[in-house]
Enzyme design. Structure first.
Site, PDB file in Angstrom:
ATOM      1  N   HIS A  89       5.101   3.162  -1.262  1.00 19.73           N
ATOM      2  CA  HIS A  89       4.144   4.261  -1.150  1.00 19.73           C
ATOM      3  C   HIS A  89       2.706   3.768  -1.128  1.00 19.73           C
ATOM      4  O   HIS A  89       1.826   4.425  -0.586  1.00 19.73           O
ATOM      5  CB  HIS A  89       4.324   5.244  -2.309  1.00 19.73           C
ATOM      6  CG  HIS A  89       5.703   5.817  -2.394  1.00 19.73           C
ATOM      7  ND1 HIS A  89       6.421   5.886  -3.570  1.00 19.73           N
ATOM      8  CD2 HIS A  89       6.513   6.328  -1.444  1.00 19.73           C
ATOM      9  CE1 HIS A  89       7.599   6.432  -3.339  1.00 19.73           C
ATOM     10  NE2 HIS A  89       7.680   6.714  -2.056  1.00 19.73           N
ATOM     11  N   HIS A 136      -5.264   4.094  -0.741  1.00 19.50           N
ATOM     12  CA  HIS A 136      -4.738   5.069   0.215  1.00 19.50           C
ATOM     13  C   HIS A 136      -5.478   4.908   1.540  1.00 19.50           C
ATOM     14  O   HIS A 136      -6.672   4.600   1.569  1.00 19.50           O
ATOM     15  CB  HIS A 136      -4.930   6.495  -0.303  1.00 19.50           C
ATOM     16  CG  HIS A 136      -4.096   6.812  -1.501  1.00 19.50           C
ATOM     17  ND1 HIS A 136      -2.839   7.377  -1.416  1.00 19.50           N
ATOM     18  CD2 HIS A 136      -4.331   6.623  -2.817  1.00 19.50           C
ATOM     19  CE1 HIS A 136      -2.338   7.535  -2.630  1.00 19.50           C
ATOM     20  NE2 HIS A 136      -3.225   7.079  -3.507  1.00 19.50           N
ATOM     21  N   HIS A 153      -7.933   4.147  -5.992  1.00 18.03           N
ATOM     22  CA  HIS A 153      -7.706   4.900  -7.230  1.00 18.03           C
ATOM     23  C   HIS A 153      -7.493   3.921  -8.381  1.00 18.03           C
ATOM     24  O   HIS A 153      -6.603   3.068  -8.312  1.00 18.03           O
ATOM     25  CB  HIS A 153      -6.470   5.795  -7.108  1.00 18.03           C
ATOM     26  CG  HIS A 153      -6.637   6.944  -6.174  1.00 18.03           C
ATOM     27  ND1 HIS A 153      -5.579   7.731  -5.758  1.00 18.03           N
ATOM     28  CD2 HIS A 153      -7.756   7.450  -5.574  1.00 18.03           C
ATOM     29  CE1 HIS A 153      -6.033   8.666  -4.944  1.00 18.03           C
ATOM     30  NE2 HIS A 153      -7.346   8.516  -4.822  1.00 18.03           N
TER      31      HIS A 153
END
Length: 285
Positions: A89, A136, A153
């Site tokens: 992910h 991301h 993040h």
């Protein structure tokens, strides 16, 4: 301002103690595309219901904000060995736990002085330990509905098992030596871990010089979308090259962004006293 901060803090929900990062060790498979992508997360199982029904979800668009003299976030990040995971992910740097800490959650009364080998922040008077940071592509948060090419993040937890995430936009610009080192150590196979104790990483190198920020209460941006997360999104982006953005996307193999979520009855705060750093000194203007 203190009373207002306490009022805001009282509205935050507690993150379960065994919850570290929403992208790991989930029994229900999910991804960013197709029938298991973000538009379907809430229907994949009852544990993911908040992804559809939650009223304080992240990310959000940061256009409408209220300016207040927010306290500066005190960053105390330390060098740590590379421990980079490709979980399918994202690509994630997991911070080590020192022998003196043994936990991601500070104990009552501890201060930054207790963590000479661990990365911490002080946010709204609370001490948080850095757990991990990840990336991301493109950015998850938007400003006036516009995405940046990437977003960082940095995930922290305090003694009450509450989460604080510091987000940093990444724009296309000059070559970034720190991000280059990360890319060189990033595994390209899902499930692979690169554990390199010969090279050190300090996430302070990924922060912009000026530390003013947007702030709001939201959620994790991955299933099961737990709420009660306090977000600080830095105003200023950092620069990475177009080639580095391309290499990150190539390593991951896909974009990993959740669409922005409705604010509902929440509001976004924005620091108008802009703290920034020049030559190591903190200034305000």
């Amino acid at each position: 301002m203190k009373a207002f901060s306490l009022l805001l803090a009282a509205s935050a929900l507690t993150i379960p103690a065994n919850f570290s990062y929403a992208g790991e060790s989930q029994p229900i498979p999910w991804n960013y595309e197709g029938d298991r992508g973000p538009l379907h997360w809430g229907s994949l199982g009852p544990d993911f219901a908040l992804c559809d029904k939650g009223m304080a979800q992240s990310p959000v668009d940061l256009l409408r904000s209220r300016a207040l003299p927010l306290d500066a976030i005190q960053f105390s990040y330390k060098d740590a060995p590379f421990h980079v995971i490709n979980n399918g992910h994202t690509l994630e740097e997991l911070e080590p736990i020192s022998e003196t800490v043994k936990s991601r959650y500070p104990k009552h009364g501890q201060t930054v002085l207790h963590f000479d080998r661990d990365s911490t922040i002080v946010f709204d008077g609370d001490l948080y330990l850095l757990e991990q940071f990840h990336f991301h592509v493109p950015s998850e948060h938007t400003v006036d509905q516009k995405h940046y090419p990437m977003e960082l993040h940095l995930v922290h937890h305090n003694e009450r098992h509450e989460a604080a995430v510091v987000a940093v936009f990444m724009e296309e610009g000059k070559h970034n030596p720190f991000f280059e080192t990360f890319l060189e150590h990033a595994p390209d196979k899902v499930g692979e871990v690169i554990d390199d104790h010969e090279h050190m990483v300090n996430p302070m190198d990924l922060l912009p010089k000026r530390r003013s920020y947007y702030r709001y209460f939201g959620s994790y941006t991955t299933p099961p979308c737990h709420e009660g997360v306090i977000w600080a999104v830095m105003h200023d982006p950092i620069e990475v090259s177009a080639e580095q953005i391309r290499r990150f996307r190539s390593l991951l193999g896909h974009d990993n962004v959740r669409p922005t979520q409705p604010l509902h009855k929440r509001f976004v705060l924005e620091s108008y006293l802009e703290s920034y750093y020049v030559g190591g000194a903190s200034q305000t203007k």
